[in-house]
Design an enzyme around this catalytic site. Sequence first.
Site, PDB file in Angstrom:
ATOM      1  N   ASN A 157       1.037  -1.090   0.098  1.00 39.08           N
ATOM      2  CA  ASN A 157      -0.094  -0.168  -0.127  1.00 39.08           C
ATOM      3  C   ASN A 157       0.882   1.253  -0.108  1.00 39.08           C
ATOM      4  OD1 ASN A 157      -1.818   2.248   0.441  1.00 39.08           O
ATOM      5  ND2 ASN A 157      -2.261   1.580   2.749  1.00 39.08           N
ATOM      6  N   TRP A 158       0.928   1.980  -1.131  1.00 37.26           N
ATOM      7  CA  TRP A 158       1.792   2.998  -1.154  1.00 37.26           C
ATOM      8  C   TRP A 158       1.391   4.291  -0.499  1.00 37.26           C
ATOM      9  CZ3 TRP A 158       4.025   2.717  -6.883  1.00 37.26           C
ATOM     10  CH2 TRP A 158       4.604   1.137  -7.022  1.00 37.26           C
ATOM     11  N   LYS A 159       0.119   4.223  -0.253  1.00 38.69           N
ATOM     12  CA  LYS A 159      -0.614   5.455   0.320  1.00 38.69           C
ATOM     13  C   LYS A 159      -0.501   6.655  -0.480  1.00 38.69           C
ATOM     14  CE  LYS A 159       0.554   3.591   4.762  1.00 38.69           C
ATOM     15  NZ  LYS A 159       0.255   3.530   6.381  1.00 38.69           N
ATOM     16  N   HIS A 216      -9.776   0.922   5.007  1.00 43.02           N
ATOM     17  CA  HIS A 216      -8.277   0.936   5.476  1.00 43.02           C
ATOM     18  C   HIS A 216      -8.495   1.995   6.697  1.00 43.02           C
ATOM     19  CE1 HIS A 216      -4.264   2.540   6.170  1.00 43.02           C
ATOM     20  NE2 HIS A 216      -3.899   1.414   5.734  1.00 43.02           N
ATOM     21  N   GLU A 271      -6.780   4.506   7.871  1.00 39.28           N
ATOM     22  CA  GLU A 271      -6.795   5.872   7.662  1.00 39.28           C
ATOM     23  C   GLU A 271      -8.033   6.565   7.225  1.00 39.28           C
ATOM     24  OE1 GLU A 271      -3.161   5.707   5.586  1.00 39.28           O
ATOM     25  OE2 GLU A 271      -2.160   4.981   7.124  1.00 39.28           O
ATOM     26  N   GLU A 306      -5.390  -5.179  10.213  1.00 36.50           N
ATOM     27  CA  GLU A 306      -4.514  -4.253  10.727  1.00 36.50           C
ATOM     28  C   GLU A 306      -4.755  -3.475  11.980  1.00 36.50           C
ATOM     29  OE1 GLU A 306      -2.383  -2.768   6.668  1.00 36.50           O
ATOM     30  OE2 GLU A 306      -4.244  -1.987   6.845  1.00 36.50           O
ATOM     31  N   GLY A 327       2.385   2.197  10.814  1.00 32.95           N
ATOM     32  CA  GLY A 327       3.050   3.053  10.562  1.00 32.95           C
ATOM     33  C   GLY A 327       3.962   3.648  11.824  1.00 32.95           C
ATOM     34  N   SER A 357       3.490  -2.288  10.145  1.00 36.49           N
ATOM     35  CA  SER A 357       4.916  -2.239  10.297  1.00 36.49           C
ATOM     36  C   SER A 357       5.623  -3.548  10.192  1.00 36.49           C
ATOM     37  CB  SER A 357       5.341  -1.783  11.937  1.00 36.49           C
ATOM     38  OG  SER A 357       4.705  -0.279  12.083  1.00 36.49           O
ATOM     39  N   GLY A 388       2.879  -1.199   4.252  1.00 39.93           N
ATOM     40  CA  GLY A 388       2.554   0.286   3.967  1.00 39.93           C
ATOM     41  C   GLY A 388       4.097   0.622   3.673  1.00 39.93           C
ATOM     42  N   GLY A 389       4.709   1.351   4.939  1.00 40.84           N
ATOM     43  CA  GLY A 389       5.977   2.066   4.464  1.00 40.84           C
ATOM     44  C   GLY A 389       7.092   1.241   3.783  1.00 40.84           C
TER      45      GLY A 389
HETATM   46  C1  PEP Z   1      -0.856   0.342   5.939  1.00 42.20           C
HETATM   47  O1  PEP Z   1      -1.075   1.498   5.620  1.00 42.20           O
HETATM   48  O2  PEP Z   1      -1.803  -0.725   5.516  1.00 42.20           O
HETATM   49  C2  PEP Z   1       0.339  -0.322   6.836  1.00 42.20           C
HETATM   50  C3  PEP Z   1       0.137  -1.518   7.148  1.00 42.20           C
HETATM   51  O3  PEP Z   1       1.106   0.440   7.024  1.00 42.20           O
HETATM   52  P1  PEP Z   1       2.644   0.248   7.676  1.00 42.20           P
HETATM   53  O4  PEP Z   1       3.146  -1.127   6.994  1.00 42.20           O
HETATM   54  O5  PEP Z   1       3.393   1.341   7.276  1.00 42.20           O
HETATM   55  O6  PEP Z   1       2.367   0.039   9.040  1.00 42.20           O
END
Ligand code: PEP
Length: 251
Positions: free
Chosen positions: A9-11, A95, A97, A167, A173, A212, A233-234
């Site tokens: 997920n590049w957000k 998601h 966010e 999640e 994040g 994470s 994500g990141g």
């Molecule tokens: C996400 O945004 O779905 C996610 C899991 O982010 P991160 O891996 O950065 O915690």
Amino acid sequence: MRRPLVAGNWKMHGTRASVAELIKGLRHLALPAGIDVAVFPSCLHIAQVIAGLEGKAMAVGAQNCAVEPMQGALTGEVAPSQLADAGCRMVLVGHSERRQIMGERDEMISRKFAAAQSCGLVPVLCVGETLEQREAGKTIEVVGRQLGTVIEDLGVGAFASAIVAYEPVWAIGTGLTATPEQAQEVHAAIRAQLAAENGEVARKVRILYGGSVKAANAAELFRMPDIDGGLIGGASLNADEFGAICRAAGS
Ligand code: PEP
């Protein structure tokens, strides 16, 4: 046996130049056999990523979609039918966010899930509890309600062509990761909730863990029996790190 999926997920990250670099890195990855890989760029970069990854075994998805399946008067939104037309195969719905910052509620997420499926997209339903909810002992209740709304609205059969991503909000994040045991407990509860309605759907549905995940912790998470891959994500913004996570899923 469920086929693992690693999804990035590049957000809201990327410029045309940085996305071109990332595509170059992804193209160079030697991916393990026996897993699926997908990336979810920002809507603006979907066409660039689909063209750039042509011939590479990576699906492209969107991070969100409209509640209405077909194009129409809905300023600022993107219809699932438009995403499918652009070449997307999947879409994230719910998601955290979007639940927290954009105020998306379970009912709206159900509508997006249905709209996506009606256009042939595979919805990835994201569920998860906040730290406060976990500390209050409400994790299973919260996740159960998020999942239960979609089951009630669309029927358990909808999960025959969908993916669930657990999640925990406190792990997204933040650098904090659920332990493999904490994650497994929730994944097993999600599968049990689906199994109570339809055993076959529950056995087959892929449940990803997100929060994470990085190369250093992916293998121990993916080893758990009900964890079928990750939503990253990141770490998915770095092709080498993402590749290492894919290898962990394939081992
Ligand atoms: C996400 O945004 O779905 C996610 C899991 O982010 P991160 O891996 O950065 O915690």
